[in-house]
Design a protein around this motif. Structure first.
Motif, short mmCIF file in Angstrom:
data_model
loop_
_atom_site.label_atom_id
_atom_site.label_comp_id
_atom_site.label_asym_id
_atom_site.label_seq_id
_atom_site.Cartn_x
_atom_site.Cartn_y
_atom_site.Cartn_z
N ALA B 288 76.02 36.76 50.47
CA ALA B 288 76.14 35.77 51.54
C ALA B 288 75.08 36.00 52.62
CB ALA B 288 77.54 35.82 52.15
N SER B 289 74.82 37.26 52.95
CA SER B 289 73.84 37.55 54.00
C SER B 289 72.44 37.09 53.58
CB SER B 289 73.78 39.04 54.30
OG SER B 289 75.06 39.52 54.54
N PHE B 290 72.08 37.37 52.32
CA PHE B 290 70.76 36.94 51.88
C PHE B 290 70.69 35.42 51.77
CE2 PHE B 290 70.11 41.40 50.76
CZ PHE B 290 68.87 41.55 51.32
N GLY B 291 71.82 34.83 51.35
CA GLY B 291 71.88 33.37 51.30
C GLY B 291 71.66 32.76 52.68
N PHE B 292 72.07 33.49 53.71
CA PHE B 292 71.90 33.02 55.08
C PHE B 292 70.47 33.26 55.57
CE2 PHE B 292 72.17 34.27 59.65
CZ PHE B 292 72.51 33.03 60.16
N MET B 293 69.88 34.35 55.09
CA MET B 293 68.53 34.73 55.53
C MET B 293 67.47 33.71 55.14
SD MET B 293 68.20 36.94 57.48
CE MET B 293 66.44 36.80 57.78
N LEU B 294 67.56 33.25 53.89
CA LEU B 294 66.49 32.43 53.35
C LEU B 294 66.25 31.16 54.16
CD1 LEU B 294 64.66 33.12 51.06
CD2 LEU B 294 65.92 31.50 49.62
N PRO B 295 67.29 30.34 54.38
CA PRO B 295 67.06 29.16 55.21
C PRO B 295 66.61 29.54 56.63
CG PRO B 295 69.39 29.40 54.67
CD PRO B 295 68.65 30.37 53.83
N ASN B 296 67.07 30.67 57.12
CA ASN B 296 66.65 31.11 58.45
C ASN B 296 65.14 31.31 58.51
OD1 ASN B 296 68.24 31.91 60.93
ND2 ASN B 296 69.68 32.34 59.28
N ILE B 297 64.61 32.02 57.50
CA ILE B 297 63.17 32.30 57.48
C ILE B 297 62.38 31.01 57.30
CG2 ILE B 297 61.36 33.42 56.13
CD1 ILE B 297 63.03 35.80 55.84
N LEU B 298 62.88 30.15 56.41
CA LEU B 298 62.11 28.95 56.08
C LEU B 298 62.21 27.86 57.14
CD1 LEU B 298 62.87 28.68 52.26
CD2 LEU B 298 60.81 29.55 53.39
N LEU B 299 63.41 27.69 57.72
CA LEU B 299 63.63 26.52 58.56
C LEU B 299 63.55 26.79 60.07
CD1 LEU B 299 66.62 24.88 56.63
CD2 LEU B 299 64.18 24.46 56.38
N SER B 300 63.56 28.04 60.46
CA SER B 300 63.62 28.33 61.89
C SER B 300 62.27 28.13 62.58
CB SER B 300 64.05 29.78 62.10
OG SER B 300 63.08 30.63 61.54
N GLY B 301 61.22 28.00 61.79
CA GLY B 301 59.90 27.95 62.39
C GLY B 301 59.23 29.31 62.42
N PHE B 302 59.80 30.26 61.71
CA PHE B 302 59.20 31.59 61.67
C PHE B 302 57.87 31.55 60.92
CE2 PHE B 302 58.79 35.50 59.00
CZ PHE B 302 58.28 36.30 60.00
#
Ligand code: ATP
Ligand code: MG
Lengths: 243, 369
Positions: B288-302
Motif C-alpha cells: 500500500a505504501s509503494f502504491g501511494f508513493m508512485l502517484p505522489n512522485i509522478l503527479l505532485s510535480g516532483f
C-alpha cells in the motif's frame, strides 16, 4: 456483593459458526475458576468477550459488576489478562516491558517503582531485568507475561493457557503463584488442558462446542461420570455432548 | 488526559532504536534517493558528444562550430571526412549529434544567399535532443540577427531579454533536491507508520495492548510521535547534502521551512497510520505504501511540471499532501518567499494532518474483530 463475573446467555458467532453458545456462568470473588474444554470449544472467545476484546453477538456479561458491552474501558482498568499468545514485547527488556505496562495502566513515579518492585519480587524476576524478552526461556516468558498483567494489581485475572509449553517444575511454581494470588483475594479465571492443574481449581466449567457441559468442584465434575478421574470425565462428557 | 501517551511514546522510541529494518529504512532511503535523483536525473542536458563534418575548412566554418560548442550543449569528440562516417558514429551511439558544414557555406554567406548548416541529433532521448535542437536554432538565430543588423546598418529592432529568475543557472538539482526533501519524508514516514499497528497484530502484542485502558488517541499519537524526530533529522540531512554536494541555495527563512515541514511530517505519519488500520499484514502495508508513493512522485510535480499534465492528473495531484509541500519547499528554498505567499498551502497541509489523524483514530477499534 457483585460476582466477579456474571454472564447470561452470552453468545458469539463468527459467520455461521457459533463459538460461544448461550453461556450462563457466575464466578464469585476470590475463586480460582478453571475453564476446560477441547480445542475450539470457545474458551478463548469467552475470555475475550469478558475482557472487552470481542463484542458479544447477544447476551450480557457483568465483569466486576460492570456491563462489559457498555463500558469496556472501565472493565479494562480492573482486570488483568494474559493472552494465549504471550504479549510481552520481545525487543524490550524485562524491565522495559514492566515499566511500559505499569505506565499504560496509569502508574507514575514512586507508585510505579513500588508496584514494579513488588511484582518483580513476587515472580523472582530480579535477575532478569536487563534481558530482552526474546532471550527468555518459555517458563520465564510466562512469568513476565503474568507480571505485566499483575503490575496494576487487578482484582480479577484472566489467564488463557498460561502454562502451555512450560516444563513441569515451572508449571508447579506458576500454580503456587496462582494460589498466592487467590489467597490475597484475587479472582482467577484460568484455562488449561492439564488435568492436574484443573484439579487445583476451586471450581471447574467444562465447555464443548460453545456451551457448558459440566460445572462444579473437581470432585463434583468427576462424580458426574461415576467418580472416576477428571480426565475420564473430560473425555466421556465431551463424547456424550458430540453425539 | 493523555497520561498514557508518554509510556507509549517511550516504548515506541526504544523499539525504533532497536529495530534494524526501521533504522535501515531511515538511513538507506534518503541516501539512495539522493544519489538516484540528485545525480542520475539531470534534466538539463549538457555536452552531447558531437562529430563534425567540416567540408569547407575555413575560418568562417570553424567560427560557427566554436559557436555551437559555446552553447555548452555540444562537445566535439571527432572530426570526420565523410557523411557515412558521421552517420555511423551516431548509429553506434559514439556520438549523439553531428554538425555538417557544407563546401558552400562561406561562399553563400559572403554572397548574401542563405547558407545552410545541418545539425543531426539522435532523438531517441527526447529530453537531450530537445535541448540540443533549441541550442542549434539559437546559434543560427543569433548569427542571423548580427548579420542582418550589420547589413541594415541599424541595431536589432527588438530584443527579448529573457532572464531566468530564482534558478539562474537553470540547474536541475535546484529543482530536484528541494523536492527530494518531500519525497523522502513521504516515502520513509508512510512506510514506517504503515507497519506500526499491523506489526503488533502480527506479533501478537496488539491483543495485550488493547486490553489495557489506553485510549485510541494516546495509542495513535504515542506511535507516531517518535518518528517526527526522524523526519526532521532526515530533512536536515538532505538540506545539508543539497547545500554542500549539489550547491542548492537556501534562500528563505529556515525556521519557516522547519515549521511547515513539521506539519507535513505529521500528515505523512498520519497517512501511514491510516494505512495501518486498513491492512491486515505487514506485506500489505508495504504494498500500500509503494502504491501511494508512485502517484505522489509522478503527479505532485516532483519530476514533471504539473502545468504540463492532463487536467485529470492535475486534479489527482491536488489530493496529495506532497503537491502542496513541494510548492512550499521550493518557494522557501529557491525564491525566499514567506508565509504571505504560502499560507494557503500551509493551511491545506494542516487540514490534511488533522483529517488523517482523526480518520485513523476513528478507523481503529480496540477490539479484535
Ligand atoms: N476471529 C475469529 N474468526 C472466526 N472464527 C474464530 C475466530 N476466533 C475463534 N474462532 C473460532 O471459534 C471457535 C472457538 O475458538 P476458541 O479460540 O474460543 O477456542 P478455544 O477453546 O480457546 O480453543 P483452544 O483450546 O484451541 O485454545 C473455533 O472454532 C475457532 O476457529
Ligand atoms: Mg484458546
Amino acid at each position: 456483593m457483585d460476582a466477579a463475573v456474571e454472564t447470561r446467555e452470552l453468545t458469539r458467532r463468527f459467520g455461521a459458526l457459533t463459538a460461544v453458545d448461550a453461556l450462563t456462568l457466575r464466578i464469585e470473588r476470590g475463586e480460582v475458576f478453571g475453564l476446560l474444554g477441547p480445542n475450539g470449544s470457545g474458551k478463548t472467545t469467552t475470555i475475550r468477550m469478558l475482557c472487552g476484546l470481542l463484542e458479544p453477538s447477544s447476551g450480557s456479561a457483568l465483569v466486576t459488576g460492570i456491563d462489559v458491552t457498555v463500558a469496556p474501558e472501565q472493565v479494562k482498568q480492573r482486570i488483568g489478562y494474559m493472552a494465549q499468545r504471550v504479549g510481552a514485547y520481545e525487543d524490550l527488556t524485562v524491565a522495559e516491558n514492566l515499566t511500559f505496562y505499569a505506565g499504560i495502566y496509569g502508574l507514575r513515579g514512586d507508585m510505579m517503582r513500588t508496584r514494579v518492585g513488588e511484582v518483580v519480587a513476587f515472580l523472582s524476576l530480579g535477575d532478569r531485568l536487563g534481558q530482552l524478552a526474546a532471550q527468555l526461556s518459555g517458563g520465564w516468558k510466562q512469568r513476565l507475561g503474568l507480571a505485566c498483567a499483575l503490575v496494576h494489581r487487578p482484582g480479577l485475572l484472566f489467564l488463557d493457557e498460561p502454562t502451555a509449553g512450560v516444563d513441569p517444575a515451572a508449571r508447579r511454581r506458576f500454580w503456587h503463584t496462582i494460589h498466592d494470588l487467590a489467597a490475597s483475594g484475587t479472582t482467577v479465571l484460568v484455562t488449561t488442558h492439564y488435568m492436574d492443574e484443573a484439579a487445583q481449581c476451586g471450581r471447574l466449567g467444562m465447555m464443548s462446542r460453545g456451551h457448558l457441559i459440566a460445572l462444579g468442584t473437581p470432585d463434583e465434575v468427576a462424580a458426574q461420570v461415576g467418580g472416576r478421574t477428571l480426565e475420564d470425565a473430560f473425555v466421556v462428557l465431551q463424547q456424550r455432548d458430540e453425539q | 488526559m493523555m497520561s498514557r501517551f508518554w509510556p507509549m511514546f517511550r516504548k515506541e522510541f526504544i523499539q525504533m532504536r532497536r529495530d534494524r529494518l526501521t533504522f535501515a529504512m531511515m538511513v538507506g532511503i534518503p541516501v539512495i534517493q539522493l544519489l538516484v535523483f540528485g545525480y542520475a536525473i539531470q534534466t538539463d542536458v549538457r555536452n552531447l558528444p558531437t562529430v563534425v563534418l567540416d567540408q569547407s575548412r575555413t575560418p568562417t566554418s570553424r567560427d560557427l562550430i566554436a559557436a555551437f560548442q559555446n552553447t555548452g550543449n555540444f562537445r566535439v569528440i571527432a572530426h570526420v571526412d565523410g557523411r557515412p562516417e558521421l552517420d555511423a558514429a551516431i548509429a553506434r551511439g559514439d556520438a549523439q549529434a553531428g554538425i555538417i558544414v557544407p563546401y558552400d557555406y562561406p561562399r553563400d554567406l559572403a554572397r548574401g544567399t542563405t547558407a545552410t548548416v545541418q545539425v543531426i541529433v539522435d532523438a531517441a532521448d527526447p529530453l537531450s535532443s530537445q535541448a540540443a535542437l533549441n541550442a542549434a536554432a539559437g546559434v543560427a538565430q543569433a548569427r542571423n540577427l548580427s548579420i542582418l543588423s550589420r547589413a541594415a546598418d541599424r541595431s536589432i529592432p527588438i530584443e527579448a531579454r529573457v532572464r531566468p529568475r530564482y534558478n539562474p543557472g537553470l540547474r536541475s538539482p535546484n529543482y530536484i533536491v528541494p523536492g527530494l526533501v518531500g519525497v523522502i519524508l513521504t516515502m520513509t514516514l508512510v512506510l514506517i507508520t504503515a507497519m506500526a499497528i499491523v506489526r503488533e497484530r502480527e506479533r501478537g502484542t496488539l491483543e495485550q495492548l488493547i486490553v489495557t485502558p489506553i485510549t485510541k488517541t494516546e495509542l495513535m499519537l504515542g506511535k507516531i510521535t517518535p518518528y517526527v524526530g526522524v523526519g526532521l533529522l532526515q530533512m536536515t540531512a538532505v538540506l545539508i547534502l543539497g547545500r554542500f554536494v549539489f550547491d542548492v541555495p537556501i534562500t528563505g527563512n529556515i525556521l519557516l521551512l522547519y515549521g511547515v515541514s513539521l506539519i507535513f511530517i505529521i500528515a505523512s505519519l498520519a497517512f501511514g497510520l491510516l494505512v495501518s488500520t486498513l491492512v491486515r499484514t505487514q506485506q500489505q502495508a508495504i504494498q500500500a505504501s509503494f502504491g501511494f508513493m508512485l502517484p505522489n512522485i509522478l503527479l505532485s510535480g516532483f519530476m514533471f511540471p504539473r502545468q504540463a499534465m492532463p487536467e485529470i492528473a492535475q486534479w489527482l495531484g491536488l489530493l496529495m499532501p506532497l503537491t502542496y509541500f513541494l510548492k512550499v519547499v521550493r518557494g522557501i528554498l529557491l525564491k525566499g518567499v514567506g508565509l504571505e505567499a504560502l499560507w494557503q498551502e500551509v493551511l491545506i497541509l494542516a487540514a490534511f494532518a488533522v483529517v488523517l489523524i482523526v480518520a485513523s483514530v476513528r478507523r481503529f477499534r480496540k477490539t479484535l474483530d
